[in-house]
Every structure is written in structure tokens, then in C-alpha cells.
Design an enzyme around this catalytic site. Structure first.
Site, PDB file in Angstrom:
ATOM      1  N   GLU A 194      11.988  43.103  45.442  1.00 22.94           N
ATOM      2  CA  GLU A 194      12.090  44.542  45.197  1.00 22.94           C
ATOM      3  C   GLU A 194      10.755  45.106  44.730  1.00 22.94           C
ATOM      4  O   GLU A 194      10.335  46.179  45.166  1.00 22.94           O
ATOM      5  CB  GLU A 194      13.166  44.839  44.143  1.00 22.94           C
ATOM      6  N   GLU A 226       6.476  33.219  44.756  1.00 21.34           N
ATOM      7  CA  GLU A 226       6.353  32.380  43.559  1.00 21.34           C
ATOM      8  C   GLU A 226       4.960  31.764  43.491  1.00 21.34           C
ATOM      9  O   GLU A 226       4.236  31.740  44.481  1.00 21.34           O
ATOM     10  CB  GLU A 226       7.385  31.246  43.617  1.00 21.34           C
ATOM     11  N   CYS A 241      16.910  41.630  39.244  1.00 20.18           N
ATOM     12  CA  CYS A 241      16.676  41.237  37.855  1.00 20.18           C
ATOM     13  C   CYS A 241      16.455  42.493  37.007  1.00 20.18           C
ATOM     14  O   CYS A 241      16.303  43.595  37.535  1.00 20.18           O
ATOM     15  CB  CYS A 241      15.475  40.290  37.767  1.00 20.18           C
ATOM     16  N   ASN A 266      10.029  37.762  47.834  1.00 15.44           N
ATOM     17  CA  ASN A 266       9.579  37.130  46.599  1.00 15.44           C
ATOM     18  C   ASN A 266       8.418  36.184  46.896  1.00 15.44           C
ATOM     19  O   ASN A 266       8.336  35.586  47.967  1.00 15.44           O
ATOM     20  CB  ASN A 266      10.717  36.435  45.861  1.00 15.44           C
TER      21      ASN A 266
END
Length: 134
Positions: free
Chosen positions: A56, A45, A87, A43
Site C-alpha cells: 500500500e 523486504e 497494517c 511489498n
């Protein structure tokens, strides 16, 4: 070493590269393309939170950038009390590139694990067949 162990190692390693200064919630993902190649993602951010990139999605983007468009297995790892499922957006992305029976292993840094499938994560997935008359 089994393929699952190899995926776990790849996802664990890439998780350390996650850029998560806002949530401090690092996630790593590893997927296997049809060719057998493993692709990693973490991830990322940014200050326009939540406009980041999920692990993913990063792994899928790496696969597509390498010229593959089909995944045959996936694993996601996070430092959480229980395995964390992708998610909603990532469930759709997995469904775009993997069959309903593709195994998705969800793991924690403490070694807890749960296996599911893309179909179980996203029953009734929207796909190209829904646009056949367009």
C-alpha cells in the site's frame, strides 16, 4: 471490465514482483488517484527486517511521485486464507490520502473478497485538523 476488475488485475500482476525472501508473503496493491490513474505497489523486504515497504505504501508513493495526492479507491491482494487488512501504518497512510468513505477491497489469490472503507479501517484517524493550534 469494471474498475474493480481492473484494480484486481493490476494488484495481482504487481504482487508477482514483490521482494519477499524472508516472509515469502507477497502482497500487491493498486489504488486509483482522483485523476482515474491506477498506481501499483508491492511489498519489498530487506535483511534489516522489518524495515521493508508495504504494498500500500509503495502504491501511494507512486501516486505522490506522479503528482497526485488524493486516492479514491484501493485494493490489496495476498495469498492468504482470508482477506488481509492493511497494517496500522498503511491504514494511516491511506487515511492521509483518502477520504473516510473511500472503499478498500481486500482480496485473496483464491478469490475471497471483503470490502471496507478507510474510516472503518482506522476510526478516529489522526489528521491535520489535530494540529490546527500548533
Amino acid at each position: 471490465m469494471s474498475q474493480l476488475d481492473t484494480l484486481l488485475k493490476a494488484a495481482t500482476e504487481v504482487r508477482e514482483n514483490a521482494h519477499a525472501p524472508y516472509s515469502n508473503f507477497k502482497v500487491g496493491a493498486a489504488i486509483v488517484g482522483k485523476s482515474g490513474t491506477i498506481y501499483q505497489g508491492c511489498n519489498v523486504e530487506n535483511a534489516a527486517y522489518p524495515e521493508g515497504i508495504c504494498a500500500e505504501a509503495g502504491a501511494i508513493a507512486a501516486m505522490v511521485a506522479a503528482g497526485e495526492t488524493e486516492l479514491v479507491e484501493a485494493l490489496v491482494i495476498a495469498d492468504s486464507p482470508a482477506p488481509v487488512a492493511p497494517c496500522g501504518g498503511c491504514r494511516q497512510k491511506l487515511a492521509e490520502f483518502g477520504a473516510r468513505d473511500v472503499t478498500v477491497t481486500l482480496t485473496t489469490t483464491d478469490g475471497l473478497s471483503a470490502a471496507t472503507t478507510i474510516g472503518d479501517l482506522l476510526p478516529g484517524a489522526f489528521d491535520a485538523t489535530h494540529m490546527e493550534r500548533s
